[in-house]
Design an enzyme around this catalytic site. Structure first.
Site, mmCIF file in Angstrom:
data_model
loop_
_atom_site.group_PDB
_atom_site.id
_atom_site.type_symbol
_atom_site.label_atom_id
_atom_site.label_comp_id
_atom_site.label_asym_id
_atom_site.label_seq_id
_atom_site.Cartn_x
_atom_site.Cartn_y
_atom_site.Cartn_z
ATOM 1 N N LYS A 124 1.052 -0.883 0.302
ATOM 2 C CA LYS A 124 -0.212 -0.178 0.044
ATOM 3 C C LYS A 124 0.455 0.945 0.233
ATOM 4 C CE LYS A 124 -3.866 -2.334 2.728
ATOM 5 N NZ LYS A 124 -4.788 -2.612 1.021
ATOM 6 N N CYS A 125 1.914 1.456 -0.788
ATOM 7 C CA CYS A 125 3.036 2.870 -1.003
ATOM 8 C C CYS A 125 2.342 2.776 -2.056
ATOM 9 C CB CYS A 125 4.690 1.599 -1.061
ATOM 10 S SG CYS A 125 5.510 2.671 -0.932
ATOM 11 N N GLY A 126 3.359 4.007 -2.167
ATOM 12 C CA GLY A 126 3.328 4.937 -3.732
ATOM 13 C C GLY A 126 3.946 4.595 -4.968
ATOM 14 N N THR A 179 4.665 0.987 -4.392
ATOM 15 C CA THR A 179 4.170 -0.310 -4.970
ATOM 16 C C THR A 179 4.020 -0.655 -5.998
ATOM 17 O OG1 THR A 179 2.970 -0.683 -2.716
ATOM 18 C CG2 THR A 179 2.198 -2.288 -4.285
ATOM 19 N N GLN A 199 2.882 0.635 5.357
ATOM 20 C CA GLN A 199 1.820 0.553 4.763
ATOM 21 C C GLN A 199 1.589 -0.691 4.442
ATOM 22 O OE1 GLN A 199 4.068 3.366 2.410
ATOM 23 N NE2 GLN A 199 2.433 4.594 2.569
#
Length: 161
Positions: A35-37, A39, A70
């Site tokens: 759940k990370c930018g 990803t 995340q």
């Protein structure tokens, strides 16, 4: 002397990832999160795995919830997310800490070997390990796995050890 091949990791879906099984092969170890930018870098990691695995490179993902919480899912949720969204087929370890005193042993060693600047400061730090089991290069989250810098380092490591 300690090498990356001296470590084991619990597998994400079961079993153990024994890095000694890959002795003599370069490794690309990456702390990951769902759940990370960053990803979408899973896509690039899968592409690198597909491109270089026949030449000997092993990509290993290590999910971590250390940065921004995340990676909150269970092992099966993480595995399902990676397979469904990015077709991940490279080995994935169980979720573990990658920073500070609670870091898993592999990341304690990487943090010591790579120094302060090489310690992960966010998800998707990448550590290239040479055929001798020593860190050859590291790349921050900002460097995509398919960037020329990463590809060139992988190719050099595959050719020169």
């Amino acid at each position: 002397m300690t090498t990356a091949y001296d470590f084991t990791l619990p597998g994400l879906e079961a079993g153990t990832i024994n890095l000694n099984d890959y002795r003599g092969r370069p490794l690309l170890i990456v702390n990951t999160a769902s759940k990370c930018g960053f990803t979408p870098q899973y896509e690039g990691l899968q592409a690198i795995w597909c491109q270089f695995k026949k030449a000997g490179l092993v990509v290993i993902g290590v999910p971590s919830n250390d940065f921004g919480k995340q990676e909150p899912g269970t092992a099966s949720e993480i595995a399902d997310f990676c397979h469904r969204n990015y077709g991940v087929s490279f080995p994935m370890a169980a979720r573990g800490s990658v920073k500070g005193a609670n870091a898993i042993p592999l990341f304690q060693w990487l943090n010591k070997e790579c120094g302060f600047l090489g310690c992960p400061r966010w998800n998707f730090y990448k550590y290239l390990i040479n055929r001798s089991g020593q860190p050859a290069a590291w790349f921050s989250s900002l460097t995509p796995p398919t960037s020329p810098r990463v590809r060139d380092a992988i190719e050099r490591t595959l050719l020169n050890g």
